[in-house]
Scaffold this motif. Structure first.
Motif, PDB file in Angstrom:
ATOM      1  N   THR A 113       0.855  -1.179   0.000  1.00  0.00           N
ATOM      2  CA  THR A 113       0.000   0.000   0.000  1.00  0.00           C
ATOM      3  C   THR A 113       0.896   1.236   0.000  1.00  0.00           C
ATOM      4  O   THR A 113       2.103   1.143   0.250  1.00  0.00           O
ATOM      5  N   ALA A 114       0.312   2.386  -0.276  1.00  0.00           N
ATOM      6  CA  ALA A 114       1.093   3.622  -0.359  1.00  0.00           C
ATOM      7  C   ALA A 114       1.855   3.898   0.935  1.00  0.00           C
ATOM      8  O   ALA A 114       3.010   4.333   0.913  1.00  0.00           O
ATOM      9  N   SER A 115       1.236   3.619   2.082  1.00  0.00           N
ATOM     10  CA  SER A 115       1.906   3.894   3.360  1.00  0.00           C
ATOM     11  C   SER A 115       3.044   2.915   3.640  1.00  0.00           C
ATOM     12  O   SER A 115       3.904   3.182   4.472  1.00  0.00           O
ATOM     13  N   ASN A 116       3.083   1.786   2.930  1.00  0.00           N
ATOM     14  CA  ASN A 116       4.181   0.818   3.094  1.00  0.00           C
ATOM     15  C   ASN A 116       5.465   1.304   2.445  1.00  0.00           C
ATOM     16  O   ASN A 116       6.559   0.929   2.866  1.00  0.00           O
ATOM     17  N   THR A 117       5.335   2.099   1.366  1.00  0.00           N
ATOM     18  CA  THR A 117       6.505   2.445   0.551  1.00  0.00           C
ATOM     19  C   THR A 117       6.776   3.948   0.517  1.00  0.00           C
ATOM     20  O   THR A 117       7.507   4.427  -0.336  1.00  0.00           O
ATOM     21  N   ASP A 118       6.189   4.696   1.464  1.00  0.00           N
ATOM     22  CA  ASP A 118       6.332   6.163   1.414  1.00  0.00           C
ATOM     23  C   ASP A 118       7.683   6.653   1.936  1.00  0.00           C
ATOM     24  O   ASP A 118       8.020   7.824   1.782  1.00  0.00           O
ATOM     25  N   THR A 119       8.465   5.750   2.544  1.00  0.00           N
ATOM     26  CA  THR A 119       9.756   6.150   3.103  1.00  0.00           C
ATOM     27  C   THR A 119      10.870   5.318   2.491  1.00  0.00           C
ATOM     28  O   THR A 119      10.909   4.097   2.668  1.00  0.00           O
ATOM     29  N   ALA A 120      11.769   5.996   1.760  1.00  0.00           N
ATOM     30  CA  ALA A 120      12.903   5.288   1.159  1.00  0.00           C
ATOM     31  C   ALA A 120      13.831   4.809   2.269  1.00  0.00           C
ATOM     32  O   ALA A 120      14.218   5.577   3.144  1.00  0.00           O
ATOM     33  N   ASP A 121      14.167   3.515   2.238  1.00  0.00           N
ATOM     34  CA  ASP A 121      15.041   2.950   3.259  1.00  0.00           C
ATOM     35  C   ASP A 121      15.346   1.504   2.883  1.00  0.00           C
ATOM     36  O   ASP A 121      14.820   0.995   1.893  1.00  0.00           O
TER      37      ASP A 121
END
Length: 119
Positions: free
Chosen positions: A78-86
């Motif tokens: 989902t969008a909230s799963n991948t919103d932070t590059a890491d």
């Protein structure tokens, strides 16, 4: 023999772009001997956290059994799963029809890289 023992190879890394949701992570789950796990009647969850042992980004979200006989599973981000590059580490947790639970991979985690957007 290598550090993984039993001839098992390390997990292939999975790459996805920041904010992307179109590429599910797919894995063929295997037991400690490298044989496919039969997932008939099983339910599967996916979890992912910042590496190493950091903040949990996906906490036991429902995954899909694609082909039960060969242990093929997938999780749709989902969008909230991948919103932070890491750099993350992931795992699939299987609950079999008899209620027993097993986590895959058997050793270590799936390396997952969320790569930042350029524009």
């Amino acid at each position: 023999s290598n550090q993984y023992g039993g001839g098992l190879m390390p997990e292939d890394p999975f790459y996805i772009g920041q904010n992307d949701t179109a590429s599910p992570i797919k894995r063929d789950l295997k037991d400690a001997f490298g044989s496919p796990v039969n997932l008939t009647g099983a339910s599967v969850k996916f979890s992912m956290r910042v590496k190493p042992a950091g903040a949990v980004k996906v906490n036991g979200s429902s995954a899909t059994v694609v082909t039960a006989g060969i242990g093929r599973v997938q999780y749709n981000f989902t969008a909230s799963n991948t919103d932070t590059a890491d750099e993350y580490e992931g795992e699939f947790e299987v609950t079999f029809s008899d209620g027993s639970i097993q986590t895959f991979p058997n050793r270590g985690y799936i390396p997952i890289f969320v790569q930042d957007d350029i524009g």
